[in-house]
Design a protein around this motif. Structure first.
Motif, PDB file in Angstrom:
ATOM      1  N   ALA A   1       0.828  -1.202   0.000  1.00 26.25           N
ATOM      2  CA  ALA A   1       0.000   0.000   0.000  1.00 26.25           C
ATOM      3  C   ALA A   1       0.865   1.257   0.000  1.00 26.25           C
ATOM      4  O   ALA A   1       0.538   2.261  -0.648  1.00 26.25           O
ATOM      5  N   LEU A   2       1.991   1.218   0.713  1.00 29.79           N
ATOM      6  CA  LEU A   2       2.928   2.345   0.706  1.00 29.79           C
ATOM      7  C   LEU A   2       3.484   2.569  -0.691  1.00 29.79           C
ATOM      8  O   LEU A   2       3.661   3.720  -1.127  1.00 29.79           O
ATOM      9  N   LEU A   3       3.746   1.491  -1.416  1.00 28.55           N
ATOM     10  CA  LEU A   3       4.171   1.647  -2.809  1.00 28.55           C
ATOM     11  C   LEU A   3       3.089   2.340  -3.616  1.00 28.55           C
ATOM     12  O   LEU A   3       3.380   3.190  -4.465  1.00 28.55           O
ATOM     13  N   GLY A   4       1.833   2.000  -3.343  1.00 23.47           N
ATOM     14  CA  GLY A   4       0.738   2.682  -4.027  1.00 23.47           C
ATOM     15  C   GLY A   4       0.724   4.170  -3.748  1.00 23.47           C
ATOM     16  O   GLY A   4       0.531   4.988  -4.670  1.00 23.47           O
ATOM     17  N   LEU A   5       0.941   4.561  -2.500  1.00 27.68           N
ATOM     18  CA  LEU A   5       1.013   5.986  -2.155  1.00 27.68           C
ATOM     19  C   LEU A   5       2.158   6.664  -2.886  1.00 27.68           C
ATOM     20  O   LEU A   5       2.026   7.813  -3.368  1.00 27.68           O
ATOM     21  N   THR A   6       3.273   5.979  -2.980  1.00 23.90           N
ATOM     22  CA  THR A   6       4.452   6.542  -3.649  1.00 23.90           C
ATOM     23  C   THR A   6       4.221   6.696  -5.145  1.00 23.90           C
ATOM     24  O   THR A   6       4.575   7.728  -5.740  1.00 23.90           O
ATOM     25  N   LEU A   7       3.634   5.696  -5.759  1.00 26.91           N
ATOM     26  CA  LEU A   7       3.341   5.780  -7.192  1.00 26.91           C
ATOM     27  C   LEU A   7       2.357   6.897  -7.503  1.00 26.91           C
ATOM     28  O   LEU A   7       2.401   7.503  -8.583  1.00 26.91           O
ATOM     29  N   GLU A   8       1.469   7.173  -6.572  1.00 29.13           N
ATOM     30  CA  GLU A   8       0.534   8.288  -6.752  1.00 29.13           C
ATOM     31  C   GLU A   8       1.286   9.601  -6.927  1.00 29.13           C
ATOM     32  O   GLU A   8       0.861  10.479  -7.688  1.00 29.13           O
ATOM     33  N   GLU A   9       2.415   9.724  -6.245  1.00 28.22           N
ATOM     34  CA  GLU A   9       3.199  10.961  -6.326  1.00 28.22           C
ATOM     35  C   GLU A   9       4.180  10.954  -7.498  1.00 28.22           C
ATOM     36  O   GLU A   9       4.388  11.982  -8.146  1.00 28.22           O
ATOM     37  N   THR A  10       4.780   9.804  -7.774  1.00 26.16           N
ATOM     38  CA  THR A  10       5.879   9.747  -8.741  1.00 26.16           C
ATOM     39  C   THR A  10       5.475   9.250 -10.117  1.00 26.16           C
ATOM     40  O   THR A  10       6.163   9.523 -11.111  1.00 26.16           O
ATOM     41  N   GLY A  11       4.389   8.473 -10.185  1.00 30.14           N
ATOM     42  CA  GLY A  11       4.083   7.781 -11.420  1.00 30.14           C
ATOM     43  C   GLY A  11       5.090   6.675 -11.658  1.00 30.14           C
ATOM     44  O   GLY A  11       5.917   6.355 -10.793  1.00 30.14           O
ATOM     45  N   ALA A  12       5.053   6.075 -12.853  1.00 30.48           N
ATOM     46  CA  ALA A  12       5.963   4.967 -13.164  1.00 30.48           C
ATOM     47  C   ALA A  12       6.241   4.949 -14.657  1.00 30.48           C
ATOM     48  O   ALA A  12       5.447   5.429 -15.457  1.00 30.48           O
ATOM     49  N   ASP A  13       7.383   4.373 -15.008  1.00 30.07           N
ATOM     50  CA  ASP A  13       7.769   4.288 -16.413  1.00 30.07           C
ATOM     51  C   ASP A  13       7.090   3.133 -17.138  1.00 30.07           C
ATOM     52  O   ASP A  13       7.208   3.009 -18.353  1.00 30.07           O
ATOM     53  N   ARG A  14       6.424   2.249 -16.390  1.00 24.99           N
ATOM     54  CA  ARG A  14       5.653   1.162 -17.004  1.00 24.99           C
ATOM     55  C   ARG A  14       4.482   0.828 -16.099  1.00 24.99           C
ATOM     56  O   ARG A  14       4.403   1.288 -14.956  1.00 24.99           O
ATOM     57  N   ASP A  15       3.557   0.043 -16.590  1.00 22.28           N
ATOM     58  CA  ASP A  15       2.390  -0.327 -15.798  1.00 22.28           C
ATOM     59  C   ASP A  15       2.829  -1.148 -14.587  1.00 22.28           C
ATOM     60  O   ASP A  15       3.618  -2.095 -14.712  1.00 22.28           O
ATOM     61  N   VAL A  16       2.282  -0.800 -13.415  1.00 18.32           N
ATOM     62  CA  VAL A  16       2.611  -1.497 -12.174  1.00 18.32           C
ATOM     63  C   VAL A  16       1.323  -2.044 -11.560  1.00 18.32           C
ATOM     64  O   VAL A  16       0.371  -1.295 -11.313  1.00 18.32           O
ATOM     65  N   TYR A  17       1.300  -3.349 -11.331  1.00 18.36           N
ATOM     66  CA  TYR A  17       0.152  -4.024 -10.729  1.00 18.36           C
ATOM     67  C   TYR A  17       0.490  -4.389  -9.285  1.00 18.36           C
ATOM     68  O   TYR A  17       1.517  -5.024  -9.026  1.00 18.36           O
ATOM     69  N   LEU A  18      -0.376  -4.003  -8.364  1.00 15.73           N
ATOM     70  CA  LEU A  18      -0.214  -4.341  -6.954  1.00 15.73           C
ATOM     71  C   LEU A  18      -1.282  -5.374  -6.607  1.00 15.73           C
ATOM     72  O   LEU A  18      -2.472  -5.059  -6.560  1.00 15.73           O
ATOM     73  N   ILE A  19      -0.858  -6.612  -6.382  1.00 12.28           N
ATOM     74  CA  ILE A  19      -1.782  -7.721  -6.165  1.00 12.28           C
ATOM     75  C   ILE A  19      -1.889  -8.005  -4.671  1.00 12.28           C
ATOM     76  O   ILE A  19      -0.885  -8.295  -4.010  1.00 12.28           O
ATOM     77  N   PHE A  20      -3.105  -7.924  -4.137  1.00 16.58           N
ATOM     78  CA  PHE A  20      -3.360  -8.183  -2.722  1.00 16.58           C
ATOM     79  C   PHE A  20      -4.099  -9.518  -2.617  1.00 16.58           C
ATOM     80  O   PHE A  20      -5.236  -9.646  -3.068  1.00 16.58           O
ATOM     81  N   GLN A  21      -3.433 -10.507  -2.004  1.00 15.51           N
ATOM     82  CA  GLN A  21      -3.861 -11.904  -2.067  1.00 15.51           C
ATOM     83  C   GLN A  21      -4.301 -12.458  -0.715  1.00 15.51           C
ATOM     84  O   GLN A  21      -3.637 -12.247   0.295  1.00 15.51           O
ATOM     85  N   PRO A  22      -5.374 -13.236  -0.692  1.00 16.28           N
ATOM     86  CA  PRO A  22      -5.789 -13.923   0.534  1.00 16.28           C
ATOM     87  C   PRO A  22      -5.166 -15.312   0.646  1.00 16.28           C
ATOM     88  O   PRO A  22      -4.524 -15.812  -0.279  1.00 16.28           O
ATOM     89  N   ALA A  23      -5.368 -15.937   1.792  1.00 17.45           N
ATOM     90  CA  ALA A  23      -5.210 -17.387   1.995  1.00 17.45           C
ATOM     91  C   ALA A  23      -3.853 -17.959   1.627  1.00 17.45           C
ATOM     92  O   ALA A  23      -3.769 -19.100   1.182  1.00 17.45           O
ATOM     93  N   GLU A  24      -2.785 -17.215   1.862  1.00 14.27           N
ATOM     94  CA  GLU A  24      -1.458 -17.767   1.565  1.00 14.27           C
ATOM     95  C   GLU A  24      -1.097 -18.876   2.533  1.00 14.27           C
ATOM     96  O   GLU A  24      -0.458 -19.855   2.144  1.00 14.27           O
ATOM     97  N   GLU A  25      -1.501 -18.733   3.789  1.00 17.55           N
ATOM     98  CA  GLU A  25      -1.078 -19.686   4.815  1.00 17.55           C
ATOM     99  C   GLU A  25      -1.527 -21.112   4.516  1.00 17.55           C
ATOM    100  O   GLU A  25      -0.889 -22.068   4.950  1.00 17.55           O
TER     101      GLU A  25
END
Length: 368
Positions: free
Chosen positions: A104-128
């Motif tokens: 989520a912090l990366l999301g906040l940072t990208l909001e300010e800086t943008g990115a040179d390519r598409d960035v996907y942030l995947i939030f996943q359940p049930a890893e355990e």
């Protein structure tokens, strides 16, 4: 990185820690993460049911993804934290609250800086329990994403240390249950029934010979987690039995071979003793096999940031369903040190160290 963003991420981490949810039950957690990103960013949010992803559209070509898990463990929190778990018997004792807050912090940072390519942030359940990764990993093929990364915090390494390994990072594992059903009879006439005790005992006795280190390329293990034969009734010969094993191997092929050999032995025992055999699988984790080029990118990014790097001689025995992602795209799982004397994962005293949020975010930025 702005201090207000970091403060927001720390606060989010503490909120997630206070409201842990078990694998497959992460309703509040998912909603809170989506609400946080919706409130503080303009990233595109895509709801996929029990998981979601956020997308930052880039200025150029190419796509990269990062994954964070958000489920907790069935462990009572006993340490005295101001943000201690408010859910009896459930707590974040593996650091998934920190993984999600870092993404989520990366999301906040990208909001300010943008990115040179598409960035996907995947939030996943049930890893355990190995129940979330496979479905989420399908996104990589759907969207044509060429790279994917994730981290896990790890006690025992100095704080902020990056631990890396090419090839197997986390062993493959799965839970396998062999159930035998025979015929009941009086304990005085066992010859009139069908007792599964010898079948179960025979499988257990075969395990050392099937897992000898000298017969395999890498680590191969079969751990007995439960044996259940018969009832505590001295007048009845046992007629039901079950053997629960956790199979584990450094290489997926060797785990599959171990399971095949055990299955052959179980069928032979069932045929010999006139038993009905059924088998079940659960908590299935593929081998997490890091791609060498991706590991080198993490290594280079860590060095640019002045972070110490440790090359791991052996893979983690514990499994990770990030292996599903690495079957779909090139990438790597890496570790970030919690501190040499930090409480172990899955222990009652564990808590994710907040300073790692900024470290993880900066590494993700460098990889982008």
């Amino acid at each position: 990185m702005s201090n207000p963003n970091l403060a927001l991420a720390v606060e989010l981490r503490h909120q997630l820690h206070a409201h842990p949810e078990l694998s497959g039950q992460e309703i509040w957690t998912k909603a809170r993460l989506m609400e946080f990103l919706r409130e503080h960013t303009h990233l595109e949010l895509v709801d996929r049911g029990d998981w979601f992803y956020a997308l930052c559209r880039g200025r150029g070509e190419g796509k990269i993804a990062f994954r964070a898990d958000f489920d907790a463990l069935p462990i009572e929190e006993t340490c005295d934290l101001p943000y201690r778990s408010q859910c009896p018997g459930v707590s974040h004792k593996c650091g998934h609250d920190g993984h999600s807050a870092a993404l989520a912090l990366l999301g906040l940072t990208l909001e300010e800086t943008g990115a040179d390519r598409d960035v996907y942030l995947i939030f996943q359940p049930a890893e355990e329990v190995g129940g979330g990764g496979e479905a989420c990993a399908a996104l990589l093929k759907e969207e044509g994403i060429g790279e994917v990364y994730a981290f896990h915090n790890m006690p025992g390494y100095p704080l902020h240390t990056v631990a890396l390994r090419e090839g197997t990072m986390n062993c493959a594992s799965k839970g396998v249950t062999f159930r035998f059903e025979g015929v009941s009879t009086h304990a005085s006439t066992p010859e009139l029934g069908r007792n599964p005790a010898q079948a179960v005992a025979g499988l257990v006795a075969a395990l050392p010979g099937l897992t000898r280190r000298e017969d395999h390329r890498g680590l191969v293990m079969a751990t007995v987690v439960q044996m259940d034969v018969g009832e505590p009734a001295f007048g009845i010969s046992a007629y039901r039995g079950a053997l629960l094993l956790t199979l584990r191997a450094q290489y997926q092929q060797e785990l599959d071979t171990l399971q095949e050999r055990l299955t052959v032995l179980a069928r032979q025992a069932a045929d010999r003793d006139g038993l009905k055999l059924t088998m079940e699988e659960q908590d299935v984790f593929p081998e997490t096999a890091n791609h060498p080029a991706a590991v080198e990118k993490v290594r280079a990014a860590a060095r640019r940031l002045g972070l110490p790097v440790v090359e791991m001689a052996e893979p983690m025995r514990g499994s990770e369903d990030f292996g599903w992602y690495l079957r779909q795209a090139e990438g790597a799982m890496f570790l970030l040190g919690d501190g040499e004397d930090h409480a172990p994962l899955h222990s009652v005293d564990f808590d994710f160290p907040d300073p790692l949020l900024e470290t993880a975010c900066k590494l993700f930025q460098a990889l982008i």
